[in-house]
Design a protein around this motif. Structure first.
Motif: not given
Length: 700
Positions: A648, A671-672
């Motif tokens: 992230e 987005v992770g």
């Protein structure tokens, strides 16, 4: 003196006068000659300066010859002697000319601007002698010198005398009136009443006089006359007896006709017409309108038949003595008793002096004119035929309503050059075609004079007090100039905007000349006047001439700002359609993204990854409306939780770099995914290296 009676009777018929080519020389050129104008051209009276005219009496007389000249001073001397004071010029063909022309009570009237009529009465006396041998006159004009012999080859001669009265009707009409060109014509019909006629002709006449050719016995002699040839002698019955018993010939009548035409060139015709308040175009009746005028006419076509008349033809081949002549009581007795009668019957008709008249008149200005006139005889020397003498005249003149003065310079057949003068003063006219010549020439061969009295009724004068071209009687504002359309009154300007009410569409409200006197409106309320507004019914900015800006492709981007005005696009892309992120572009992005390196175990981007990130930024800028996810991924070394946080942080670090370099943050989502989306096995070193990555993917 019977010889003298015979010779003069045979060849002179008791007269040495004949017809002049034209009566009232000079006066007939005047535009104010009125009814006299019909004498030379019956077209003259229409469109004249007279509404009407009454001639009371007028007379013209003329004598001329090529045989004898005398000075005026000698003629008026009480001691005048024909042989001493005069100069004789005898030739084989001498001629003498003269006439008397009396215009009696006559009347002309212009019925309307296009038609005129006249009724006239006229008395005329004509005498013609042509081709007479001057030696005959020279030897017998005075007492015969009985000691002198002579021989005269008279050849052929013609002599006639005629007197008649005319009652005539003239009709004259305008034929063409088209701008510069004006043509009028006229005709005169004449009833002729013969008053007396006599004529004589000779054929191959030869006379020989021997002063002592006849022996009377006892040593006394008397003259003898030897003659050859033929002589005809005709006369009306009222001339058979003494002149004191003269009576009008019964049945001596005839018909005559004159006709003519006049063309006028009127280059300034517009100056001589006005319009009344009803729009009718009317001429100024009291003004001459031409610059040049040309006239052509033929007059005196016709004859008089003297039913009670006699013609006798004699053969004069004989030799007789002077005493026998003296013993005869009359001229007829001489012919009847001493010569041989060949034939006898009714006399020939008396032919009128038919003539062609050509006239040109130049108007120098309103008062000064120059006239050129020629009169040509159309009859020739024939039995009992009247013939004019040819004449050409150049006449300068001044004319006005009440006064005219003219001075003709003329060349007259058989009389040569003469110079005259005349004037008209209201109802009086007087003049002579030779008076100046008579005063200045030592000798003259001709003389003429005319005078008369008439009652002129002029055409009404155009009165215009304010000078606006509208006659006072038609002008509703005679003191103030105004147009004829408004009855001579000036047009009002109620609202004071300099646009006259007749042309003002808003006469009660001041406006602009260009808008027909109305103020300019702003119908669409866009502050641009309708005169300058290209779209007066639709509001628009001044930069677009009052019209609203168009959006032809309806993409919300106005054509003025739309780089693709015919193709729907986006505001962000200046009206052009957005480019599509293809799979190839997507693959390219991720190829660059895989090369982004971080310091071990951290979200810190290594410096050597800068170029790759800048390449990614350039691609993203080409698709300004496309949105992407920045995805972080790790391998499986370490705990799941720590890998999630690291992915992230690394995705957020890349987003932060992109935003700082100009990419709109709203287009990016970080987005992770930790170790949840491997693309290779984590069992080996190479696989784990592939799983530690960043992806940038289009959000669809």
């Amino acid at each position: 003196m019977m010889v003298k009676k015979l010779i003069l009777g045979l060849f002179l018929i008791g007269s040495v006068c004949t017809s002049k080519a034209q009566s009232y020389l000079g006066y007939l050129t005047d535009n104010y000659s009125g009814i006299h104008g019909i004498l030379s051209n019956p077209a003259n009276i229409v469109d004249s300066r007279f509404k009407s005219e009454i001639n009371l009496v007028g007379a013209s007389a003329f004598i001329s010859n090529d045989y004898y000249k005398a000075a005026l001073g000698d003629l008026t001397d009480s001691d005048f002697d024909f042989d001493i004071h005069g100069t004789k010029t005898p030739t084989e063909n001498n001629n003498a000319i003269g006439n008397v022309d009396i215009l009696g009570p006559s009347f002309m009237f212009n019925i309307n601007p296009n038609t005129a009529i006249a009724v006239f009465s006229r008395g005329r006396v004509f005498y013609n002698i042509s081709e007479i041998n001057g030696t005959t006159i020279d030897n017998f004009a005075d007492e015969l010198d009985e000691s002198s012999d002579f021989n005269v080859d008279e050849g052929n001669y013609f002599a006639n005398a005629n007197a008649w009265a005319e009652i005539g009707l003239t009709f004259s009409k305008n034929l063409i009136n088209k701008e510069q060109h004006f043509l009028k014509g006229g005709v005169s019909l004449k009833y002729l009443q013969g008053l007396g006629n006599a004529y004589s002709t000779g054929n191959n006449v030869l006379i020989n006089y021997d002063a002592d050719g006849t022996d009377l016995g006892g040593g006394q002699t008397t003259g003898s006359i030897n003659s050859t040839g033929e002589v005809s002698y005709g006369y009306s019955d009222n001339l058979e007896d003494d002149i004191e018993d003269f009576e009008i010939v019964k049945g001596a009548t005839g018909l005559g006709i004159d006709f003519g035409a006049i063309y006028e060139w009127r280059p300034n015709y517009e100056d001589y017409y006005y319009n009344d308040k009803d729009g009718n175009t009317l001429p100024y009746k009291n003004k001459n309108k031409y610059k040049l005028k040309f006239g052509l006419s033929i007059t005196d076509i016709g004859s008089i038949n003297y039913k009670e008349s006699t013609e006798t033809v004699y053969d004069i081949t004989n030799t007789i003595n002077e005493d026998d002549f003296e013993d005869e009581d009359s001229f007829n007795d001489v012919l009847d008793n001493l010569y041989t009668e060949i034939s006898s019957g009714s006399a020939s008709k008396s032919i009128l002096p038919t003539a062609l008249h050509l006239n040109a008149d130049w108007s120098i200005n309103n008062n000064f004119y120059i006239n050129l006139n020629t009169d040509l005889a159309l009859t020739s020397n024939k039995v009992n035929t009247n013939r004019i003498a040819n004449i050409t005249s150049l006449t300068p003149r001044f004319e006005s309503k009440w006064f005219s003065f003219y001075s003709p310079f003329s060349l007259v057949q058989n009389a040569g050059f003469k110079w005259g003068a005349g004037l008209r003063f209201g109802p009086l006219y007087v003049g002579s075609g030779s008076v100046v010549s008579a005063l200045f020439n030592q000798e003259m061969a001709s003389a003429d004079a005319y005078a008369g009295l008439k009652i002129p009724i002029y055409q009404p004068r155009f009165k215009d007090k304010d000078g606006d071209g509208v006659m006072n009687k038609m002008d509703e504002c005679p003191e103030t100039p105004g147009p004829v359309e408004n009855s001579g009154c000036p047009w009002p300007d109620t609202d004071g905007d300099t646009v006259l009410d007749k042309d003002d569409q808003c006469p009660e409200e001041a406006g602009e000349i260009e808008n027909q006197g109305c103020p300019w409106e702003d119908t669409d309320g866009d502050s641009i006047l309708d005169k300058d507004d290209a779209c007066p019914q639709e509001a628009g900015p001044a930069e677009n001439n009052g019209c609203p800006w168009k959006d032809s492709d309806k993409d919300g981007v106005l054509d003025k700002d739309d780089e693709c005005p015919q193709e729907m696009g986006t505001v962000a892309n200046k009206g052009c359609p957005e480019p599509i992120v293809t799979e190839t572009i997507q693959k390219t992005l991720n190829e660059y993204a895989k090369t982004i390196l971080f310091n071990s175990g951290t979200a810190s981007i290594k410096i050597e990854s800068t170029n790759a990130l800048l390449d990614i930024i350039n691609i993203l800028k080409e698709y300004p409306n496309a949105k992407f996810t920045v995805e972080g991924h790790t391998d499986s070394i370490g705990t799941v939780g720590s890998n999630q946080k690291l992915s992230e942080s690394r995705a957020a670090a890349v987003k932060h770099f992109l935003v700082e370099k100009g990419i709109d943050a709203s287009r990016l989502l970080s987005v992770g995914y930790g170790e949840s989306k491997p693309i290779a096995t984590n069992m080996y070193k190479d696989g784990r290296a592939q799983n530690r990555r960043v992806e940038i993917n289009l959000i669809k």
